[in-house]
Every structure is written in structure tokens, then in C-alpha cells.
Design a protein around this motif. Structure first.
Motif, PDB file in Angstrom:
ATOM      1  N   ASN A  14      29.189  29.678 -12.394  1.00 37.71           N
ATOM      2  CA  ASN A  14      30.114  29.025 -12.771  1.00 37.71           C
ATOM      3  C   ASN A  14      31.675  28.218 -12.792  1.00 37.71           C
ATOM      4  O   ASN A  14      32.489  27.991 -13.070  1.00 37.71           O
ATOM      5  N   ALA A  15      31.475  29.703 -11.672  1.00 39.81           N
ATOM      6  CA  ALA A  15      33.349  29.794 -11.796  1.00 39.81           C
ATOM      7  C   ALA A  15      34.090  28.733 -10.966  1.00 39.81           C
ATOM      8  O   ALA A  15      33.475  27.621  -9.998  1.00 39.81           O
ATOM      9  N   PRO A  16      34.902  27.481 -11.522  1.00 37.70           N
ATOM     10  CA  PRO A  16      35.464  26.493 -10.888  1.00 37.70           C
ATOM     11  C   PRO A  16      35.914  26.167  -9.325  1.00 37.70           C
ATOM     12  O   PRO A  16      37.064  27.161  -8.541  1.00 37.70           O
TER      13      PRO A  16
ATOM     14  N   ALA B  11      25.436  38.755 -14.968  1.00 36.95           N
ATOM     15  CA  ALA B  11      26.579  38.715 -15.174  1.00 36.95           C
ATOM     16  C   ALA B  11      27.540  37.805 -14.109  1.00 36.95           C
ATOM     17  O   ALA B  11      28.060  36.839 -14.477  1.00 36.95           O
ATOM     18  N   ALA B  12      27.093  38.941 -13.296  1.00 44.60           N
ATOM     19  CA  ALA B  12      27.803  38.160 -12.085  1.00 44.60           C
ATOM     20  C   ALA B  12      27.525  37.095 -11.542  1.00 44.60           C
ATOM     21  O   ALA B  12      28.130  36.139 -10.590  1.00 44.60           O
ATOM     22  N   ALA B  13      26.116  36.515 -11.624  1.00 49.78           N
ATOM     23  CA  ALA B  13      24.783  35.720 -11.458  1.00 49.78           C
ATOM     24  C   ALA B  13      25.791  34.342 -11.351  1.00 49.78           C
ATOM     25  O   ALA B  13      26.308  33.364 -11.037  1.00 49.78           O
TER      26      ALA B  13
END
Lengths: 151, 196
Positions: free
Chosen positions: A82-84, A75-77
């Protein structure tokens, strides 16, 4: 200097203060007793797991722990990938907080080299018979927003 | 009867490091009295001293393998003692009660004691208990660093160089701390000083 000596003499009297008779023999016994009790004392994490297994006897600690850790890592990866990303122009557009008035008053370029057309704001072509190249006059605002002259 | 030669600290430390717990007992017997003096004069409380001294020897025992003999065992033990006492005093803050040890009756014949009690106000009788209380109260008014230096130099009679090694500081710093601590103590103990 005399004061220094006088205070030192007073402080030396503290050497006469002693613990009760037989204190140091008892101290060694007490040291051994404490060491033994420390060995018997369960560690904090051990008490935690003991308590947990008392509440839930069939609790599969290692399996669940590994599975949870794996899910959390995935989940962290995923979140990091996908972080904008922050748009760069936002940073560029931000006004410099320390810009002084002097820096804003940029002097015009008086060099004799041919001027390149400037495309800031709107530009109006000025036609002249003698001019070989096209010149542009900078307008403070777009032409369409100009107020009509009234006399 | 043949006198058995005293085993050196280094030998006892080496034996402890090799797993001989009794060798550490010998080190406790050798140093508990001096370390008691150090901690007691830092805390002015017998019960706190007892607990702290247990913790100090316990810590020394646990970390005996980290002792490489760069300094003497005596210096190493005193460093642990001073650091743990200062940490304890930071936690204790200003909440403390004096719990003082007995004073050896030999003090009554000490010329310094006679001088101190003779120089007090003649209208007021100063007894031993009061002098002891005032001395300990004055010590507790010092900062922890200043008290450590005064304890080791004035009470325990250590040289500046040894104190500097224990505190991992320079001799100049030790002398400076002593100077300021003495000046502060002079104000608190003015009435007991000979040249007031």
C-alpha cells in the motif's frame, strides 16, 4: 649498513628476556582450567532467557515469538503493497542541476521541411492569402496577458 | 634407553582433529615458548602476553578443523598470534605500561651487550635494566606492523620468506618495513649504537 647491523645486534639482546621459571608448565594448567570454565560459562542468550523465565515463569516463548513474527511479517507486507508510489512527473519536472547556459540556448531549426505546429505557450493564427497551410507565430507569453501598447 | 622419535606437527594436528585433546597439549608445549616471545615483544607486557597467549591457543584449538595443511602448523599458529596481537594492540591504543620479563644473566657475557654498554656516554653508567627499558620503549614507538616484522626478524631470527607467509604479504614489503623500522629505531637508540 653498519647502522643496520648495529641495531640488529641491539635487538637480538631481547632474546635474553624470559618469563619466570616454570611459566610454560603453569601455562598448560591454566589453559585447561580456562577451557573448563568456558564450558561452564553460560552463553549470553541463555542467561537472557533464564532471567526472563525467572521473572515470568509461565512465559510461552515459542508460541508468542512465532505469533509476533507472523504479525510483523503481515504488517510489513501490507505496508509495502500500500505504500504510495512516487509520481514520475515530479522527477521529470526537477531541474537538472548541471544544466549549463550553453545547453539552454537552443538554436532554431532552419531546415526547409514544413514546420509542424508548435503548441508551446499560446499561439496566434496568422492569415495570409498566399499561404496554403496554417502558420502559427510563437508568442513569448499567453495573448491574454499582453499589455496594451500605449504611446 | 631408546629415544622416542618426535611426533610431527602434522601427526599431532591430525590427532587433535580426530578428537585427541592431549595431542593439542603437545602442540602447546612445543610452541608456547616461541609464541610467548612473539606476543611479549609486541606488547612489552607480561600479563597482557599471558592473557593473549591463552586466547591465541584457545582460538587455534577451536578452529583446528579449518586447518587444511596448506601452510605449516608453525606458520598458521604465528598468523593467528600476529593477527590477534595486532587487534589487541589496536584496542589498547597508547595506554600501556611496561611489565618486563627477567633478563637472563647470560646477557652480561654477550659481546653485543658489552659493545652496547661500552659505547654509551662514559660519564654515565648504563645498567642492564635501563638498556632493557630503552629497547622496549623504542619497540613500542614503532607501528604495530613494523614491530611485528622487527620481532620476527631481529628477535626471533625468522627468514624474510617465512615472515612474508605469516603476514600474507610479499618479501619486498617485509624488507621495506624492516628498513623503515630500523631507521626509526636508530634514532631512539642512538646512544647505544657502536658507530654513533
Amino acid at each position: 649498513m653498519e647502522n643496520e647491523e648495529s641495531i640488529s645486534k641491539l635487538l637480538r639482546l631481547k632474546r635474553y628476556e624470559h618469563p619466570p621459571q616454570g611459566y610454560h608448565k603453569a601455562f598448560l594448567r591454566d589453559f585447561h582450567r580456562r577451557q573448563r570454565s568456558e564450558l561452564l560459562k553460560p552463553k549470553a542468550w541463555q542467561s537472557f532467557w533464564d532471567g526472563l523465565s525467572n521473572i515470568w515463569p509461565n512465559f510461552q516463548v515459542p508460541k508468542l515469538a512465532y505469533a509476533t513474527m507472523a504479525v510483523a511479517a503481515i504488517a510489513a507486507a501490507g505496508f509495502l503493497i500500500n505504500a504510495p508510489s512516487q509520481p514520475e512527473n515530479l522527477l521529470v519536472a526537477a531541474p537538472a542541476p548541471h544544466t549549463s547556459l550553453g545547453e539552454l540556448n537552443v538554436l532554431p531549426d532552419f531546415s526547409l521541411e514544413p514546420q509542424r505546429p508548435v503548441t508551446i505557450g499560446s499561439t496566434l493564427p496568422v492569415s495570409s492569402a498566399g499561404d496554403l497551410s496554417q502558420h502559427y507565430v510563437l508568442q513569448p507569453r499567453p495573448a491574454s496577458n499582453d499589455q496594451p501598447l500605449s504611446f | 634407553m631408546e629415544e622416542t622419535p618426535e611426533i610431527s606437527d602434522e601427526e599431532l594436528v591430525a590427532r587433535t582433529q580426530a578428537g585427541d585433546a592431549e595431542a593439542f597439549d603437545a602442540l602447546i608445549v612445543r610452541y608456547s615458548s616461541r609464541l610467548y616471545g612473539l606476543v611479549y615483544n609486541m606488547t612489552s607486557n607480561h600479563e597482557d602476553t599471558n592473557d593473549l597467549l591463552q586466547d591465541i591457543f584457545s582460538k587455534a584449538f577451536r578452529s583446528i578443523h579449518s586447518f587444511r595443511g596448506k601452510s605449516s602448523f608453525y606458520t598458521w599458529m604465528h598468523s593467528i598470534g600476529v593477527n590477534m596481537s595486532i587487534n589487541f594492540l589496536k584496542k589498547r591504543g597508547r595506554r600501556y605500561t611496561l611489565s618486563l620479563d627477567d633478563v637472563d644473566s647470560g646477557v652480561q657475557n654477550d659481546p653485543d651487550f658489552l659493545e652496547a654498554t661500552a659505547t654509551t656516554d662514559p660519564r654515565r653508567e648504563v645498567n642492564l635494566t635501563e638498556l632493557q627499558k630503552r629497547l622496549n620503549e623504542a619497540m613500542q614507538k614503532l607501528s604495530n606492523d613494523h614491530r611485528a616484522v622487527v620481532t620476527m626478524f631481529d628477535v626471533q631470527g625468522m627468514p624474510h620468506s617465512e615472515i612474508a607467509k605469516i603476514l600474507k604479504t610479499s618479501e619486498g614489503t617485509v624488507r621495506s618495513r624492516l628498513f623503515y623500522a630500523h631507521r626509526q629505531l636508530q634514532n631512539y637508540l642512538q646512544e647505544f649504537m657502536s658507530n654513533k
